[in-house]
Design a protein around this motif. Structure first.
Motif, PDB file in Angstrom:
ATOM      1  N   PRO A 199       0.825  -1.222   0.000  1.00  0.00           N
ATOM      2  CA  PRO A 199       0.000   0.000   0.000  1.00  0.00           C
ATOM      3  C   PRO A 199       0.858   1.270   0.000  1.00  0.00           C
ATOM      4  O   PRO A 199       1.990   1.274   0.474  1.00  0.00           O
ATOM      5  N   TYR A 200       0.278   2.339  -0.532  1.00  0.00           N
ATOM      6  CA  TYR A 200       0.975   3.626  -0.638  1.00  0.00           C
ATOM      7  C   TYR A 200       0.804   4.410   0.664  1.00  0.00           C
ATOM      8  O   TYR A 200      -0.316   4.725   1.067  1.00  0.00           O
ATOM      9  N   HIS A 201       1.916   4.696   1.311  1.00  0.00           N
ATOM     10  CA  HIS A 201       1.875   5.489   2.555  1.00  0.00           C
ATOM     11  C   HIS A 201       2.880   6.627   2.451  1.00  0.00           C
ATOM     12  O   HIS A 201       4.017   6.495   2.897  1.00  0.00           O
ATOM     13  N   PRO A 202       2.484   7.757   1.852  1.00  0.00           N
ATOM     14  CA  PRO A 202       3.451   8.841   1.699  1.00  0.00           C
ATOM     15  C   PRO A 202       3.778   9.507   3.031  1.00  0.00           C
ATOM     16  O   PRO A 202       2.924   9.565   3.931  1.00  0.00           O
ATOM     17  N   SER A 203       5.004  10.007   3.130  1.00  0.00           N
ATOM     18  CA  SER A 203       5.382  10.676   4.388  1.00  0.00           C
ATOM     19  C   SER A 203       4.835  12.097   4.414  1.00  0.00           C
ATOM     20  O   SER A 203       4.593  12.657   5.468  1.00  0.00           O
ATOM     21  N   ASN A 204       4.629  12.675   3.240  1.00  0.00           N
ATOM     22  CA  ASN A 204       4.130  14.044   3.153  1.00  0.00           C
ATOM     23  C   ASN A 204       2.792  14.009   2.421  1.00  0.00           C
ATOM     24  O   ASN A 204       2.725  13.531   1.288  1.00  0.00           O
ATOM     25  N   LYS A 205       1.740  14.478   3.084  1.00  0.00           N
ATOM     26  CA  LYS A 205       0.432  14.463   2.419  1.00  0.00           C
ATOM     27  C   LYS A 205      -0.503  15.478   3.058  1.00  0.00           C
ATOM     28  O   LYS A 205      -0.189  16.047   4.095  1.00  0.00           O
ATOM     29  N   LEU A 206      -1.642  15.673   2.418  1.00  0.00           N
ATOM     30  CA  LEU A 206      -2.686  16.532   2.984  1.00  0.00           C
ATOM     31  C   LEU A 206      -3.205  15.860   4.239  1.00  0.00           C
ATOM     32  O   LEU A 206      -3.642  14.711   4.190  1.00  0.00           O
ATOM     33  N   ASP A 207      -3.113  16.581   5.355  1.00  0.00           N
ATOM     34  CA  ASP A 207      -3.497  15.964   6.621  1.00  0.00           C
ATOM     35  C   ASP A 207      -4.013  17.072   7.529  1.00  0.00           C
ATOM     36  O   ASP A 207      -3.275  18.012   7.838  1.00  0.00           O
ATOM     37  N   VAL A 208      -5.274  16.967   7.947  1.00  0.00           N
ATOM     38  CA  VAL A 208      -5.847  18.043   8.780  1.00  0.00           C
ATOM     39  C   VAL A 208      -5.133  18.164  10.120  1.00  0.00           C
ATOM     40  O   VAL A 208      -5.135  19.238  10.721  1.00  0.00           O
ATOM     41  N   ASP A 209      -4.524  17.073  10.571  1.00  0.00           N
ATOM     42  CA  ASP A 209      -3.826  17.139  11.854  1.00  0.00           C
ATOM     43  C   ASP A 209      -2.412  17.707  11.731  1.00  0.00           C
ATOM     44  O   ASP A 209      -1.755  17.968  12.732  1.00  0.00           O
ATOM     45  N   ASP A 210      -1.951  17.835  10.495  1.00  0.00           N
ATOM     46  CA  ASP A 210      -0.617  18.397  10.275  1.00  0.00           C
ATOM     47  C   ASP A 210      -0.725  19.344   9.085  1.00  0.00           C
ATOM     48  O   ASP A 210      -0.271  19.043   7.982  1.00  0.00           O
ATOM     49  N   PRO A 211      -1.372  20.498   9.306  1.00  0.00           N
ATOM     50  CA  PRO A 211      -1.685  21.362   8.157  1.00  0.00           C
ATOM     51  C   PRO A 211      -0.431  21.908   7.467  1.00  0.00           C
ATOM     52  O   PRO A 211       0.524  22.316   8.124  1.00  0.00           O
ATOM     53  N   LYS A 212      -0.485  21.877   6.143  1.00  0.00           N
ATOM     54  CA  LYS A 212       0.601  22.411   5.317  1.00  0.00           C
ATOM     55  C   LYS A 212      -0.034  23.036   4.087  1.00  0.00           C
ATOM     56  O   LYS A 212      -1.146  22.681   3.721  1.00  0.00           O
ATOM     57  N   THR A 213       0.716  23.900   3.447  1.00  0.00           N
ATOM     58  CA  THR A 213       0.243  24.432   2.180  1.00  0.00           C
ATOM     59  C   THR A 213       1.008  23.728   1.072  1.00  0.00           C
ATOM     60  O   THR A 213       2.233  23.630   1.130  1.00  0.00           O
TER      61      THR A 213
ATOM     62  N   SER B 141      19.082  19.074  -0.070  1.00  0.00           N
ATOM     63  CA  SER B 141      18.555  17.954   0.724  1.00  0.00           C
ATOM     64  C   SER B 141      17.496  18.417   1.720  1.00  0.00           C
ATOM     65  O   SER B 141      16.672  17.622   2.170  1.00  0.00           O
ATOM     66  N   GLU B 142      17.521  19.708   2.046  1.00  0.00           N
ATOM     67  CA  GLU B 142      16.503  20.210   2.981  1.00  0.00           C
ATOM     68  C   GLU B 142      15.183  20.499   2.283  1.00  0.00           C
ATOM     69  O   GLU B 142      14.164  20.701   2.937  1.00  0.00           O
ATOM     70  N   LEU B 143      15.203  20.557   0.968  1.00  0.00           N
ATOM     71  CA  LEU B 143      13.973  20.846   0.211  1.00  0.00           C
ATOM     72  C   LEU B 143      13.041  19.642   0.259  1.00  0.00           C
ATOM     73  O   LEU B 143      13.486  18.516   0.039  1.00  0.00           O
ATOM     74  N   PRO B 144      11.760  19.865   0.510  1.00  0.00           N
ATOM     75  CA  PRO B 144      10.840  18.733   0.444  1.00  0.00           C
ATOM     76  C   PRO B 144      10.646  18.313  -1.015  1.00  0.00           C
ATOM     77  O   PRO B 144      10.725  19.154  -1.904  1.00  0.00           O
ATOM     78  N   THR B 145      10.426  17.009  -1.231  1.00  0.00           N
ATOM     79  CA  THR B 145      10.217  16.539  -2.607  1.00  0.00           C
ATOM     80  C   THR B 145       8.953  17.155  -3.182  1.00  0.00           C
ATOM     81  O   THR B 145       8.950  17.705  -4.264  1.00  0.00           O
ATOM     82  N   MET B 146       7.859  17.044  -2.405  1.00  0.00           N
ATOM     83  CA  MET B 146       6.610  17.693  -2.831  1.00  0.00           C
ATOM     84  C   MET B 146       6.720  19.174  -2.504  1.00  0.00           C
ATOM     85  O   MET B 146       7.090  19.515  -1.383  1.00  0.00           O
ATOM     86  N   PRO B 147       6.413  20.060  -3.447  1.00  0.00           N
ATOM     87  CA  PRO B 147       6.442  21.485  -3.104  1.00  0.00           C
ATOM     88  C   PRO B 147       5.379  21.803  -2.051  1.00  0.00           C
ATOM     89  O   PRO B 147       4.197  21.867  -2.359  1.00  0.00           O
ATOM     90  N   SER B 148       5.809  21.898  -0.827  1.00  0.00           N
ATOM     91  CA  SER B 148       4.864  22.200   0.257  1.00  0.00           C
ATOM     92  C   SER B 148       5.591  22.994   1.323  1.00  0.00           C
ATOM     93  O   SER B 148       6.819  23.042   1.343  1.00  0.00           O
ATOM     94  N   THR B 149       4.832  23.592   2.203  1.00  0.00           N
ATOM     95  CA  THR B 149       5.451  24.295   3.323  1.00  0.00           C
ATOM     96  C   THR B 149       6.057  23.258   4.253  1.00  0.00           C
ATOM     97  O   THR B 149       5.594  22.114   4.306  1.00  0.00           O
ATOM     98  N   ILE B 150       7.117  23.647   4.970  1.00  0.00           N
ATOM     99  CA  ILE B 150       7.703  22.677   5.897  1.00  0.00           C
ATOM    100  C   ILE B 150       7.471  23.098   7.344  1.00  0.00           C
ATOM    101  O   ILE B 150       7.752  22.354   8.251  1.00  0.00           O
ATOM    102  N   ASP B 151       6.936  24.290   7.538  1.00  0.00           N
ATOM    103  CA  ASP B 151       6.605  24.714   8.900  1.00  0.00           C
ATOM    104  C   ASP B 151       5.589  25.846   8.777  1.00  0.00           C
ATOM    105  O   ASP B 151       5.141  26.163   7.679  1.00  0.00           O
TER     106      ASP B 151
END
Lengths: 387, 404
Positions: free
Chosen positions: A189-203, B11-21
């Protein structure tokens, strides 16, 4: 389990075996069978997935991007006019680094209206940043989609699997359908480390200045270049499980060849038969199938054409004002090649003309002798043109 | 304030263009051109009402079950609600925001219910001042003018040469207004404002006319007098909508062309003219330096809607409305239906903390305050996109050009 299925059915089976979680698509001939089959599979409850019947291909890709960003394995399929309507979102998917896999059924672009095989639709998407793979047969379709998800999710880049309209989409063949258990081992299964997540908001995809923009694009460029190697490594792993190898390039009798016929997709089968016939006639011929066109599989290509003196490219597509698109790619690949290599480019089989041994052999003969039915236009020779 | 993270290597750049903090350091507020202003304002229904009635205000009292307060508020803006409830074209309903959702609130039905409910309403007698006003003609304009002057303590007498009070209203067919309903409404107005009404009198502007000769001001009502009535030569024409200063002591009210001849559906405009006339007459009778000076009209209100703060009629009203609930007229809704209808009012112009703005703001820049009584805009980050103003169902948020 062996089954007689059409190329489109093989694509739907592969998506189901990959346990895709979101299917978002808009029907178009000759792709419709794929999404119809998937909607039935999901409808019967055999695949736990959300099927989104969208209003356009643009939205189909947009919702796949959203689903993938949220961590779901997403799938779509389109063709021709639908694919070019998606164009903006194709750039977005690669830029957003989402591992979406899509099937494109290569169909001519209108006008004039034509539903048959032609590669201009997908080759016009070369610069969107997708890995492009062109299938040779139905087994290749099924296997390549499974490999595609693995590659896409390792690299965080999208993959487009291309099927020749009707020659592949609607032709029934014997296909070995792998069992779900083994597929699950090959494709967890696909489990990305970075994703849209309401508990860890990111733009995602927010504004970025020129400094970081350049570095982000550079990283993506390097990661895209590395896809040939990654595909081949993954293909070997796939082969370990299923005993079938699907490399980025497939060379046939090129080791001792003087002449090499280069092409993509289903016609490469006929090219091999043409090589056999030409060899019987005393010509040292070989053929090269570029299964991957983007990124251009430079390593495999260079190895295969190392001793070739004359390269013949048959394009089922054209870049207006230039030449056949595959021929352009091959030329770029040959640029730093040591030695004097001749290249002849043909445009043939566009809009559904059959590309058989009978088509290919005379073209090769014309390339060598200079005499034949294909007419010269700029740097290319057009076959099958009215006198 | 969080600081910006500086990325120093690939290496500090995220692969997906997203905010990191957090992006809180990025004060996007300086991108803003228009600023959302969260301020309670007049509802669209009130804005379109010729009388400027605070419709969400009295509907809110209805919602709370306080019919007495609702009627008092209504009467403070409009002393003839029984008539407007039957005759007015109700532009308020045309502007009702709920039209975009389902259908307009039936403001007319609620108004009529409240009006019919309160025929027995009483009022405390206000302190009389030594100013005598005679209103000649008992049409809606004259009655309205007399009412507001009476409520301010003037000694007002309404004289009508006809036997039946009501002026132009008397000529309306009983289908539009029953004679008894009209008579009751006029009686309530007379009683509430503590004024006198005399009908069938001979109008004499000479010295022999007792009432007339003693008056400080005589006002001729165009909605209460027939065309044949001849005003004395000394009468000065006065348009309450346009003119400011009163000269002479006999005023003949001049109306704009669209209000001539009398049109029953335009009744609210005549009542508004009467109210405005009363205000200007009072300004003339009692100079502003005096004890009873009138507050400046609120510039936010439309011109015809006089600020009501100085009258406070609602403070003096008292009645037992529920006892009369059964004595309702045909065509008037029952209380249950009125309460249900009032519940549909969105209270436009008044923030009810529905928090639509908070959920729609793409930059999380509208915040509910800690005491959860107000919402405020985070001006450090608001880019001024205007989505909040578009989404606010009550029109409380407007985008305004504000200099820093």
């Amino acid at each position: 389990m062996k089954k007689v299925v059409m190329g489109n059915e093989a694509a739907a089976l592969a998506a189901a075996l990959a346990r895709v979680q979101v299917v978002s698509a808009y029907p178009i001939t000759p792709q419709t069978v794929i999404v119809e089959n998937l909607s039935e599979i999901i409808g019967r409850g055999e695949l736990k997935a959300k099927y989104i019947p969208v209003e356009s291909e643009h939205s189909a890709m947009a919702s796949c991007i959203g689903a993938s960003m949220a961590g779901a394995r997403a799938f779509t399929a389109s063709s021709s006019q639908g694919l070019v309507y998606m164009h903006e979102m194709l750039h977005y998917a690669a830029g957003a680094r989402v591992p979406v896999v899509m099937v494109n059924c290569n169909r001519a672009l209108a006008p004039p209206w034509n539903l048959y095989c032609d590669h201009t639709d997908s080759l016009a998407q070369r610069d969107t940043g997708w890995l492009q793979y062109y299938c040779a047969d139905a087994q290749d379709v099924l296997d390549a989609i499974l490999i595609a998800y693995s590659v896409a999710e390792q690299a965080l880049l999208p993959v487009m699997i291309n099927l020749d309209a009707f020659y592949l989409t609607h032709t029934s063949e014997l296909v070995d359908v792998p069992d779900q258990k083994t597929v699950d081992i090959f494709l967890p299964p696909y489990h990305p480390s970075n994703k849209l997540d309401v508990d860890d908001p990111k733009t995602f995809g927010n504004v970025c200045g020129a400094d970081l923009f350049t570095s982000i694009k550079y990283k993506r460029y390097c990661d895209t270049l590395a896809l040939e190697k990654l595909w081949n490594q993954t293909a070997v792993k796939f082969c370990d499980h299923f005993n079938r190898l699907h490399s980025a390039v497939e060379a046939y009798q090129t080791e001792d060849a003087d002449v090499c016929i280069i092409g993509i997709a289903t016609a490469t089968g006929a090219m091999r038969l043409a090589v056999d016939r030409l060899r019987k006639e005393g010509l040292k011929a070989g053929s090269l199938r570029l299964a991957m066109v983007r990124p251009f599989p430079l390593e495999g290509f260079k190895k295969a054409i190392a001793n070739i003196k004359h390269v013949i490219v048959i394009d089922r597509d054209v870049s207006y004002g230039a030449e056949g698109i595959v021929a352009q790619e091959v030329k770029a690949g040959l640029f730093d090649h040591h030695g004097d290599v001749k290249l002849t480019g043909f445009i043939a089989g566009v809009g559904g003309n059959d590309m058989s041994v009978e088509t290919i052999v005379p073209l090769v003969q014309q390339a060598i002798s200079g005499a034949g039915a294909a007419v010269e236009a700029g740097t290319t020779l057009w076959a099958e043109v009215l006198p | 304030m969080q600081t910006k993270i500086i990325i120093k290597s690939l290496s500090e750049l995220p692969t997906m263009p997203s905010t990191i903090d957090t992006m809180v350091w990025n004060q996007t507020g300086d991108w803003r051109y228009l600023t959302p202003v969260i301020k309670n304002k007049q509802a669209p229904c009130s804005q379109s009402c010729p009388l400027g009635i605070s419709i969400p205000g009295y509907l809110n009292s209805v919602k709370n079950g306080n019919l007495e307060a609702a009627l008092a508020m209504l009467l403070a803006y409009n002393p003839l609600p029984v008539l407007t409830g039957r005759l007015c074209y109700h532009p308020c309903q045309g502007k009702c925001v709920r039209r975009k959702i389902d259908r307009a609130i039936s403001i007319q039905k609620i108004e009529r219910f409240l009006a019919d409910l309160g025929t027995g309403v009483k009022i405390e007698k206000s302190r009389k001042i030594d100013k005598r006003v005679v209103v000649i003609g008992s049409g809606p304009l004259g009655l309205s003018c007399a009412f507001y002057l009476g409520c301010r303590g003037c000694q007002v007498v309404v004289l009508d040469p006809c036997k039946q009070a009501g002026g132009a209203l008397v000529d309306l067919s009983p289908e539009k207004i029953e004679p008894q309903v009209l008579a009751n409404e006029i009686n309530r107005l007379i009683r509430l404002a503590d004024i006198k009404l005399e009908t069938g009198v001979l109008i004499d502007f000479g010295t022999s006319g007792k009432l007339v000769s003693k008056a400080d001001l005589i006002i001729l009502d165009p909605t209460g007098l027939s065309k044949d009535f001849s005003a004395p030569v000394s009468a000065v024409a006065f348009n309450p909508f346009d003119d400011e200063t009163i000269t002479g002591n006999i005023i003949t009210i001049k109306l704009s062309q669209n209000l001539k001849p009398f049109k029953a559906t335009m009744i609210a405009h005549y009542i508004a003219a009467g109210r405005l006339m009363a205000q200007k007459a009072f300004d003339c009778l009692v100079p502003r330096s005096g004890q009873q000076s009138i507050a400046q009209p609120n510039p936010d209100l439309p011109r015809q809607a006089v600020a009501m703060e100085d009258i406070r009629i609602e403070r003096f009203l008292s009645s037992d409305l529920t006892a009369e609930a059964e004595a309702k007229q045909e065509g008037t809704w029952n209380q249950e239906r009125v309460l249900q209808e009032a519940e549909r009012c969105l209270s436009c112009g008044t923030c009810t903390l529905c928090l639509q703005c908070v959920s729609f703001c793409p930059d999380a820049s509208i915040l509910l305050d800690e005491d959860t009584t107000t919402v405020t805009v985070d001006l450090d980050h608001c880019k001024g996109c205007g989505i909040c103003a578009y989404e606010c169902p009550r029109g409380v948020i407007t985008m305004e050009e504000i200099s820093p």
